[in-house]
Design a protein around this motif. Sequence first.
Motif, mmCIF file in Angstrom:
data_model
loop_
_atom_site.group_PDB
_atom_site.id
_atom_site.type_symbol
_atom_site.label_atom_id
_atom_site.label_comp_id
_atom_site.label_asym_id
_atom_site.label_seq_id
_atom_site.Cartn_x
_atom_site.Cartn_y
_atom_site.Cartn_z
ATOM 1 N N PRO A 139 0.831 -1.214 0.000
ATOM 2 C CA PRO A 139 0.000 0.000 0.000
ATOM 3 C C PRO A 139 0.861 1.257 0.000
ATOM 4 O O PRO A 139 1.959 1.284 0.536
ATOM 5 C CB PRO A 139 -0.812 -0.119 1.287
ATOM 6 C CG PRO A 139 -0.082 -1.091 2.129
ATOM 7 C CD PRO A 139 0.685 -1.986 1.216
ATOM 8 N N ARG A 140 0.336 2.290 -0.610
ATOM 9 C CA ARG A 140 1.064 3.563 -0.680
ATOM 10 C C ARG A 140 0.666 4.435 0.494
ATOM 11 O O ARG A 140 -0.490 4.451 0.905
ATOM 12 C CB ARG A 140 0.748 4.248 -2.003
ATOM 13 C CG ARG A 140 1.152 3.350 -3.170
ATOM 14 C CD ARG A 140 1.126 4.038 -4.453
ATOM 15 N NE ARG A 140 1.997 5.201 -4.390
ATOM 16 C CZ ARG A 140 2.144 6.038 -5.388
ATOM 17 N NH1 ARG A 140 1.499 5.849 -6.497
ATOM 18 N NH2 ARG A 140 2.942 7.079 -5.285
ATOM 19 N N ASP A 141 1.628 5.204 0.995
ATOM 20 C CA ASP A 141 1.325 6.061 2.138
ATOM 21 C C ASP A 141 1.245 7.542 1.762
ATOM 22 O O ASP A 141 0.793 8.348 2.555
ATOM 23 C CB ASP A 141 2.338 5.853 3.263
ATOM 24 C CG ASP A 141 3.767 5.982 2.779
ATOM 25 O OD1 ASP A 141 3.982 6.488 1.679
ATOM 26 O OD2 ASP A 141 4.664 5.561 3.531
ATOM 27 N N HIS A 142 1.669 7.924 0.567
ATOM 28 C CA HIS A 142 1.561 9.299 0.039
ATOM 29 C C HIS A 142 2.226 10.317 0.962
ATOM 30 O O HIS A 142 1.735 11.431 1.143
ATOM 31 C CB HIS A 142 0.099 9.677 -0.197
ATOM 32 C CG HIS A 142 -0.639 8.725 -1.072
ATOM 33 N ND1 HIS A 142 -0.437 8.654 -2.424
ATOM 34 C CD2 HIS A 142 -1.561 7.770 -0.783
ATOM 35 C CE1 HIS A 142 -1.215 7.726 -2.930
ATOM 36 N NE2 HIS A 142 -1.905 7.160 -1.960
ATOM 37 N N ILE A 143 3.366 9.967 1.541
ATOM 38 C CA ILE A 143 4.024 10.837 2.518
ATOM 39 C C ILE A 143 4.575 12.109 1.867
ATOM 40 O O ILE A 143 4.488 13.191 2.457
ATOM 41 C CB ILE A 143 5.116 10.061 3.302
ATOM 42 C CG1 ILE A 143 5.616 10.860 4.497
ATOM 43 C CG2 ILE A 143 6.283 9.706 2.416
ATOM 44 C CD1 ILE A 143 4.737 10.763 5.675
ATOM 45 N N ARG A 191 -3.545 0.243 4.002
ATOM 46 C CA ARG A 191 -4.356 0.653 2.842
ATOM 47 C C ARG A 191 -5.448 1.646 3.247
ATOM 48 O O ARG A 191 -5.713 2.615 2.555
ATOM 49 C CB ARG A 191 -5.003 -0.565 2.194
ATOM 50 C CG ARG A 191 -4.175 -1.174 1.132
ATOM 51 C CD ARG A 191 -4.918 -2.253 0.349
ATOM 52 N NE ARG A 191 -3.926 -3.145 -0.200
ATOM 53 C CZ ARG A 191 -3.457 -4.226 0.400
ATOM 54 N NH1 ARG A 191 -3.944 -4.592 1.556
ATOM 55 N NH2 ARG A 191 -2.526 -4.951 -0.153
ATOM 56 N N ARG A 192 -6.076 1.386 4.385
ATOM 57 C CA ARG A 192 -7.137 2.284 4.859
ATOM 58 C C ARG A 192 -6.587 3.673 5.157
ATOM 59 O O ARG A 192 -7.139 4.688 4.712
ATOM 60 C CB ARG A 192 -7.762 1.685 6.114
ATOM 61 C CG ARG A 192 -9.187 1.338 5.982
ATOM 62 C CD ARG A 192 -9.879 0.871 7.256
ATOM 63 N NE ARG A 192 -9.084 0.784 8.457
ATOM 64 C CZ ARG A 192 -8.610 -0.350 8.977
ATOM 65 N NH1 ARG A 192 -8.826 -1.477 8.375
ATOM 66 N NH2 ARG A 192 -7.914 -0.339 10.095
ATOM 67 N N TYR A 193 -5.511 3.719 5.933
ATOM 68 C CA TYR A 193 -4.918 5.016 6.272
ATOM 69 C C TYR A 193 -4.342 5.714 5.040
ATOM 70 O O TYR A 193 -4.455 6.935 4.902
ATOM 71 C CB TYR A 193 -3.830 4.856 7.336
ATOM 72 C CG TYR A 193 -4.368 4.642 8.733
ATOM 73 C CD1 TYR A 193 -5.237 5.554 9.311
ATOM 74 C CD2 TYR A 193 -4.000 3.536 9.469
ATOM 75 C CE1 TYR A 193 -5.719 5.368 10.587
ATOM 76 C CE2 TYR A 193 -4.480 3.338 10.749
ATOM 77 C CZ TYR A 193 -5.347 4.252 11.303
ATOM 78 O OH TYR A 193 -5.832 4.069 12.567
ATOM 79 N N GLY A 194 -3.750 4.958 4.140
ATOM 80 C CA GLY A 194 -3.220 5.544 2.910
ATOM 81 C C GLY A 194 -4.307 6.113 2.027
ATOM 82 O O GLY A 194 -4.141 7.172 1.407
#
Length: 117
Positions: free
Chosen positions: A42-46, A86-89
């Motif tokens: 999953p990606r975190d988009h930081i 995934r949810r947080y991302g």
Amino acid sequence: MNPAGYPPETVPLQGRYEEFQGQPGVSTVVQYTSVSDLPEPPRDHIIWSLGSFFYSNPCCCLGLAALIYSIKARDRKVIGDMEGARRYGSTARCLNIWATVVASIMVLIMFIVAYMY
């Protein structure tokens, strides 16, 4: 090794592919290879969250919220909870989209007001 003594990669195929009729008493050897795809992490988009935090935070606190969710997504990914990551991302991505849209509208309004006066 197979019964003929060949390694599995070089097993000669007997029979012809064009015809499905095999020769009597001769079997056709077919090797199947299965490939298992690992799911994409999953990606975190930081990086996007940092940009939203620094550049569009004066407009609203969406950038800060996106940064918090991105950090939570990265933490979940590190401990192995991929569904939580995934949810947080996904939440971080939505907040980043809203922060980018709101900041773009604010900049557009500032240019229009500055151009009119």
